[in-house]
Design a protein around this motif. Structure first.
Motif, PDB file in Angstrom:
ATOM      1  N   THR A   1     124.763  35.633-121.892  1.00 59.40           N
ATOM      2  CA  THR A   1     124.926  36.289-122.585  1.00 59.40           C
ATOM      3  C   THR A   1     123.746  37.400-122.952  1.00 59.40           C
ATOM      4  OG1 THR A   1     126.030  34.784-123.557  1.00 59.40           O
ATOM      5  CG2 THR A   1     125.540  36.838-125.413  1.00 59.40           C
ATOM      6  N   ILE A   2     122.347  36.434-122.985  1.00 59.47           N
ATOM      7  CA  ILE A   2     121.329  37.934-123.799  1.00 59.47           C
ATOM      8  C   ILE A   2     121.052  38.852-122.462  1.00 59.47           C
ATOM      9  CG2 ILE A   2     119.157  37.865-123.388  1.00 59.47           C
ATOM     10  CD1 ILE A   2     118.610  34.576-124.733  1.00 59.47           C
ATOM     11  N   HIS A   3     121.318  38.287-121.221  1.00 58.53           N
ATOM     12  CA  HIS A   3     120.982  39.511-120.050  1.00 58.53           C
ATOM     13  C   HIS A   3     122.290  40.548-119.669  1.00 58.53           C
ATOM     14  CE1 HIS A   3     118.994  35.897-117.774  1.00 58.53           C
ATOM     15  NE2 HIS A   3     118.027  36.679-117.237  1.00 58.53           N
ATOM     16  N   ALA A   4     123.520  39.610-120.627  1.00 59.59           N
ATOM     17  CA  ALA A   4     124.780  41.221-120.375  1.00 59.59           C
ATOM     18  C   ALA A   4     123.773  42.109-121.696  1.00 59.59           C
ATOM     19  CB  ALA A   4     126.124  40.441-120.882  1.00 59.59           C
ATOM     20  N   MET A   5     123.787  41.112-122.819  1.00 67.34           N
ATOM     21  CA  MET A   5     123.204  41.728-124.236  1.00 67.34           C
ATOM     22  C   MET A   5     122.122  43.266-123.584  1.00 67.34           C
ATOM     23  SD  MET A   5     124.964  42.320-126.570  1.00 67.34           S
ATOM     24  CE  MET A   5     123.594  43.917-127.234  1.00 67.34           C
ATOM     25  N   ILE A   6     121.206  42.870-123.401  1.00 61.49           N
ATOM     26  CA  ILE A   6     119.766  43.552-122.606  1.00 61.49           C
ATOM     27  C   ILE A   6     120.277  45.187-121.792  1.00 61.49           C
ATOM     28  CG2 ILE A   6     118.229  43.792-120.779  1.00 61.49           C
ATOM     29  CD1 ILE A   6     117.610  41.500-121.663  1.00 61.49           C
ATOM     30  N   SER A   7     121.432  44.990-121.010  1.00 65.21           N
ATOM     31  CA  SER A   7     122.412  45.562-120.305  1.00 65.21           C
ATOM     32  C   SER A   7     122.852  46.373-121.421  1.00 65.21           C
ATOM     33  CB  SER A   7     123.277  45.196-119.291  1.00 65.21           C
ATOM     34  OG  SER A   7     123.900  45.902-118.612  1.00 65.21           O
ATOM     35  N   ALA A   8     123.861  45.744-122.236  1.00 66.80           N
ATOM     36  CA  ALA A   8     124.500  46.795-123.422  1.00 66.80           C
ATOM     37  C   ALA A   8     123.748  47.412-123.515  1.00 66.80           C
ATOM     38  CB  ALA A   8     125.717  45.957-124.076  1.00 66.80           C
ATOM     39  N   CYS A   9     122.550  47.509-124.600  1.00 67.87           N
ATOM     40  CA  CYS A   9     121.344  48.035-124.973  1.00 67.87           C
ATOM     41  C   CYS A   9     121.166  49.105-124.040  1.00 67.87           C
ATOM     42  CB  CYS A   9     120.457  46.826-125.535  1.00 67.87           C
ATOM     43  SG  CYS A   9     121.222  45.728-126.815  1.00 67.87           S
ATOM     44  N   ILE A  10     120.762  48.564-122.699  1.00 66.09           N
ATOM     45  CA  ILE A  10     120.195  49.716-121.787  1.00 66.09           C
ATOM     46  C   ILE A  10     120.500  51.177-121.986  1.00 66.09           C
ATOM     47  CG2 ILE A  10     119.407  50.522-119.985  1.00 66.09           C
ATOM     48  CD1 ILE A  10     117.915  48.058-120.225  1.00 66.09           C
ATOM     49  N   LYS A  11     122.346  50.670-121.903  1.00 66.11           N
ATOM     50  CA  LYS A  11     123.079  52.203-121.389  1.00 66.11           C
ATOM     51  C   LYS A  11     123.323  52.431-123.247  1.00 66.11           C
ATOM     52  CE  LYS A  11     125.811  49.341-118.115  1.00 66.11           C
ATOM     53  NZ  LYS A  11     127.168  48.810-117.722  1.00 66.11           N
ATOM     54  N   GLU A  12     123.261  52.191-124.261  1.00 66.64           N
ATOM     55  CA  GLU A  12     123.751  52.800-125.265  1.00 66.64           C
ATOM     56  C   GLU A  12     122.117  53.214-126.006  1.00 66.64           C
ATOM     57  OE1 GLU A  12     125.886  52.937-127.750  1.00 66.64           O
ATOM     58  OE2 GLU A  12     127.381  52.562-125.588  1.00 66.64           O
ATOM     59  N   GLU A  13     121.734  53.385-124.891  1.00 68.22           N
ATOM     60  CA  GLU A  13     119.372  53.988-125.215  1.00 68.22           C
ATOM     61  C   GLU A  13     119.262  53.016-126.243  1.00 68.22           C
ATOM     62  OE1 GLU A  13     119.828  58.791-125.579  1.00 68.22           O
ATOM     63  OE2 GLU A  13     120.941  58.043-123.321  1.00 68.22           O
ATOM     64  N   LYS A  14     119.189  52.021-126.308  1.00 65.90           N
ATOM     65  CA  LYS A  14     118.872  51.302-127.529  1.00 65.90           C
ATOM     66  C   LYS A  14     118.030  50.237-126.941  1.00 65.90           C
ATOM     67  CE  LYS A  14     123.009  51.215-130.441  1.00 65.90           C
ATOM     68  NZ  LYS A  14     124.141  50.459-131.269  1.00 65.90           N
ATOM     69  N   TRP A  15     116.878  51.164-126.642  1.00 68.70           N
ATOM     70  CA  TRP A  15     115.633  50.238-126.185  1.00 68.70           C
ATOM     71  C   TRP A  15     115.074  49.164-126.990  1.00 68.70           C
ATOM     72  CZ3 TRP A  15     110.569  50.497-127.420  1.00 68.70           C
ATOM     73  CH2 TRP A  15     110.421  51.671-127.348  1.00 68.70           C
ATOM     74  N   ASP A  16     114.850  49.770-127.968  1.00 67.29           N
ATOM     75  CA  ASP A  16     114.243  48.490-129.117  1.00 67.29           C
ATOM     76  C   ASP A  16     114.991  47.171-129.007  1.00 67.29           C
ATOM     77  OD1 ASP A  16     115.890  50.368-129.765  1.00 67.29           O
ATOM     78  OD2 ASP A  16     115.095  50.568-131.506  1.00 67.29           O
ATOM     79  N   LEU A  17     116.099  47.397-128.931  1.00 62.53           N
ATOM     80  CA  LEU A  17     116.783  46.388-128.977  1.00 62.53           C
ATOM     81  C   LEU A  17     116.809  45.675-128.311  1.00 62.53           C
ATOM     82  CD1 LEU A  17     118.587  44.607-131.152  1.00 62.53           C
ATOM     83  CD2 LEU A  17     120.032  45.575-130.061  1.00 62.53           C
TER      84      LEU A  17
ATOM     85  N   ILE B   1     112.976  47.973-117.524  1.00 59.20           N
ATOM     86  CA  ILE B   1     111.768  48.725-116.871  1.00 59.20           C
ATOM     87  C   ILE B   1     112.214  50.148-116.750  1.00 59.20           C
ATOM     88  CG2 ILE B   1     110.579  49.479-115.140  1.00 59.20           C
ATOM     89  CD1 ILE B   1     109.559  46.549-115.167  1.00 59.20           C
ATOM     90  N   ASN B   2     113.142  50.689-116.351  1.00 56.56           N
ATOM     91  CA  ASN B   2     113.966  51.930-115.866  1.00 56.56           C
ATOM     92  C   ASN B   2     114.474  52.594-116.908  1.00 56.56           C
ATOM     93  OD1 ASN B   2     115.375  53.849-114.347  1.00 56.56           O
ATOM     94  ND2 ASN B   2     117.156  53.245-114.743  1.00 56.56           N
ATOM     95  N   SER B   3     114.888  52.101-118.801  1.00 54.75           N
ATOM     96  CA  SER B   3     114.716  51.862-120.077  1.00 54.75           C
ATOM     97  C   SER B   3     113.872  52.589-120.456  1.00 54.75           C
ATOM     98  CB  SER B   3     115.905  51.016-121.197  1.00 54.75           C
ATOM     99  OG  SER B   3     116.068  51.343-122.217  1.00 54.75           O
ATOM    100  N   LEU B   4     112.694  52.048-121.060  1.00 57.25           N
ATOM    101  CA  LEU B   4     111.622  52.539-120.972  1.00 57.25           C
ATOM    102  C   LEU B   4     111.110  53.162-120.328  1.00 57.25           C
ATOM    103  CD1 LEU B   4     109.775  48.430-121.829  1.00 57.25           C
ATOM    104  CD2 LEU B   4     110.924  50.367-123.597  1.00 57.25           C
ATOM    105  N   GLY B   5     110.926  53.739-119.313  1.00 57.64           N
ATOM    106  CA  GLY B   5     110.481  55.144-117.980  1.00 57.64           C
ATOM    107  C   GLY B   5     111.702  55.954-119.036  1.00 57.64           C
TER     108      GLY B   5
END
Length: 620
Positions: A357-373, A397-401
């Motif tokens: 669930t956490i890995h899926a959430m990280i992917s979803a947050c990155i696609k929504e450009e919510k790198w802080d979450l 790393i890609n999202s933060l970059g």
């Protein structure tokens, strides 16, 4: 009777109340040879009922083995009745009256003793007068021998699973305790003894006894495990009728329907059950979890969201599995906002998310450009002792970059190495991209050199990222060196790579070098595109190579972007007359100039019209 049994022919005995068919034995030579006899008997007896029904009893003695040298035929044996099973069926006769048919199968053991024929036959006749229940059998009356049954063969034993279940019988139960019988059925089901468990279930049902919910659910599992869906559906209907069905029962049947008949059929079944107010009372959140899981197989996020809202409306509280399914389905279907909402609701309900669930959430947050979450979820994983996988690390790393957080990106890179993960080409490309977006082009080229020396994962994407930094810095010699390394390494370089090198030459105002790269590109049979010609034309304009500009325009098909670029360059460099000629040529070709080109041409025309007036005024 004894004489008839010694005969090898098949025969039938027909009386006013009794019918019997006999199958001869099959003998082989030798002392220890075995013979088999099979008897099929029918007993007819009337019952004093108002419906005037007639009960038919058929009796079959199955495959009785005896040693040939000890066999003294029918009357010489002592018969021990070991088990009697009953099956009730209903047949309709011609006059429309229902006649129950009770088929009794008696499995018997024959014990042979040495005695003289006459005494044995007489003893056998006395035993024949009593049935297996110790009651007097009907009188035989006169009988007729039918020799037309010589080709009669007894039914063979079924080998496959479904035929075995269809051959199940009903037992006469001495035990009447429902709890004890349910315990036995539970043990049989768990032991995968499907036939015995089903016989016990049918016997309890016929005797008016009700198995427990746990026993019925275990029987459902056993039937579905043995691919007996029809029997499972009948058992499920019995459970619904007697109101002993549970959420686990619904889940089992929905999964079975999805596996055998498809996910759409399972969802239709769920809708029918959910629409029934009586059946809906037995629903729980596990049933909804099963339906959501089936929707996930179809990637049907719309139905998944509807089921999620229905859980909330019915007052159920989702479990960890509920929210794990919701997050994974929404993230997989690119419904990232819904995935974030489901995750937030999960945290509010005090549930701990699972690793997936956490890995899926990280992917979803990155696609929504919510790198802080995404970063906070990543940090929570580390605090809880979980180990993020390489995919989650690379995505973060890609999202933060992309967000320009270069220091955080390299911090995640250090954590990734401390977790034992090996950086791949995506990791290096994300780090190079982060430095490029932060305008740290020199650091990007330095990192690329480290990657090229210490890793074998260098690919075209990494080379192109380094060439982009060379273009920004105007480092045309470094770009040429990288291009030469690409060609030597055997990588499949593309048009984009040559465009970046020509762009570096354009930034450095090296027009002649750009033309040489262009000629080499043609020699390598790499097809140039519009961006190639635009960059080359701009280089030639800054180098005042007007003949080469005209040659490029004549070589390529008419292109409005190229004409606009040349006219702009000529006007800026003071070549107004050449720009006018090219503008007229452009209009004759049917190309429409852009706004900037028209503005430049109008401005230069006004200047030309004002010059003759001033000259004529001076002459006066």
């Amino acid at each position: 009777m004894g004489e008839l049994l010694r005969n090898s022919a098949s025969f039938a005995i027909i009386s006013d109340r009794v019918g019997c068919r006999y199958q001869p034995c099959i003998q082989s030579r030798g002392r220890n040879s075995v013979c088999y006899r099979c008897f099929y008997c029918c007993f007819y007896g009337g019952l004093a009922e108002k419906t005037c029904r007639r009960h038919v009893v058929q009796c079959r003695l199955n495959n009785v083995p005896m040693l040939a040298h000890q066999c003294v035929w029918f009357g010489c044996s002592q018969t021990k009745m070991s088990r009697m099973n009953l099956l009730f069926e209903s047949n309709r006769i011609d006059n429309g009256v229902n006649v129950p048919k009770m088929i009794t199968s008696i499995e018997s053991e024959m014990v042979c003793e040495d005695a003289d024929d006459n005494g044995s036959i007489q003893e056998g006749n006395e035993e024949l007068g009593m049935d297996s229940l110790g009651q007097n059998s009907p009188p035989w009356g006169n009988f007729v021998v039918d020799q037309s049954l010589e080709n009669f063969t007894p039914p063979s034993t079924c080998s496959n699973r479904k035929d075995t279940v269809n051959d199940c019988k009903v037992q006469l139960l001495e035990e009447r305790n429902e709890e004890e019988l349910s315990r036995r059925m539970l043990i049989l089901s768990r032991s995968n003894k499907v036939r015995s468990a089903l016989e016990l279930f049918r016997s309890m049902k016929l005797s008016g006894l009700q198995p427990s919910t746990h026993a019925c659910n275990s029987l459902l599992c056993c039937l579905l495990r043995n691919e007996l869906l029809d029997e499972a559906l009948r058992t499920f209907d019995f459970m619904k009728k007697n109101e002993i069905v549970t959420g686990h029962s619904y889940s089992l049947m929905l999964k079975a329907i999805a596996e055998t008949q498809g996910c759409d059929a399972a969802l239709n079944m769920f809708e029918e059950l959910d629409g029934d107010s009586e059946q809906k009372k037995s629903f729980d959140v596990i049933v909804y979890n099963t339906a959501i899981s089936i929707c996930g197989r179809l990637n049907n996020w719309i139905e998944t969201e509807r089921l999620w809202r229905r859980i909330q409306e019915n007052g159920y509280i989702g479990t960890q599995i509920t929210y794990s399914l919701l997050v994974s389905i929404f993230a997989r279907c690119n419904q990232n906002e819904l995935a974030v909402d489901a995750y937030n609701e999960m945290i509010q309900n005090g549930l701990e998310p699972r690793d997936d669930t956490i890995h899926a959430m990280i992917s979803a947050c990155i696609k929504e450009e919510k790198w802080d979450l995404a970063l906070s979820i990543f940090q929570k994983m580390l605090n809880d002792g979980l180990k993020p996988n390489p995919v989650a690390c690379n995505a973060l790393i890609n999202s933060l970059g992309k967000a320009g957080e270069v220091k955080l990106a390299f911090k995640i890179y250090d954590i990734m190495k401390s977790l034992g993960h090996t950086p791949d080409a995506f990791t290096w490309n994300s780090l190079l991209g982060a430095l490029y977006r932060a305008n740290q082009h020199a650091h990007a080229l330095h990192l690329f050199e480290r990657i090229r020396e210490n890793s074998s994962l260098v690919n075209v994407h990494l080379y192109n990222t380094a060439l982009m930094s060379c273009q920004k810095l105007g480092s045309w010699d470094r770009a040429l060196k990288l291009l030469w390394q690409m060609e030597v390494s055997g990588l499949l370089f593309s048009t984009a790579s040559y465009n970046l090198v020509i762009g570096a030459c354009e930034t450095a105002r090296k027009a002649k070098v750009a033309l040489q790269v262009y000629d080499h590109m043609i020699h390598q049979k790499c097809v140039p595109d519009t961006f190639t010609h635009l960059s080359l034309i701009r280089s030639c304009i800054w180098g005042s190579l007007w003949a080469e500009v005209e040659e490029i325009l004549d070589r390529v098909p008419p292109n409005v972007s190229l004409y606009n670029a040349v006219i702009h360059g000529m006007c800026l460099r003071g070549k107004v007359e050449s720009a006018k000629k090219l503008y007229l040529r452009m209009r004759k070709s049917g190309l429409k100039p852009d706004g900037k080109t028209r503005a430049l041409m109008l401005q230069n025309l006004r200047k030309d019209q004002s010059k003759p007036k001033r000259l004529s005024y001076r002459r006066r």
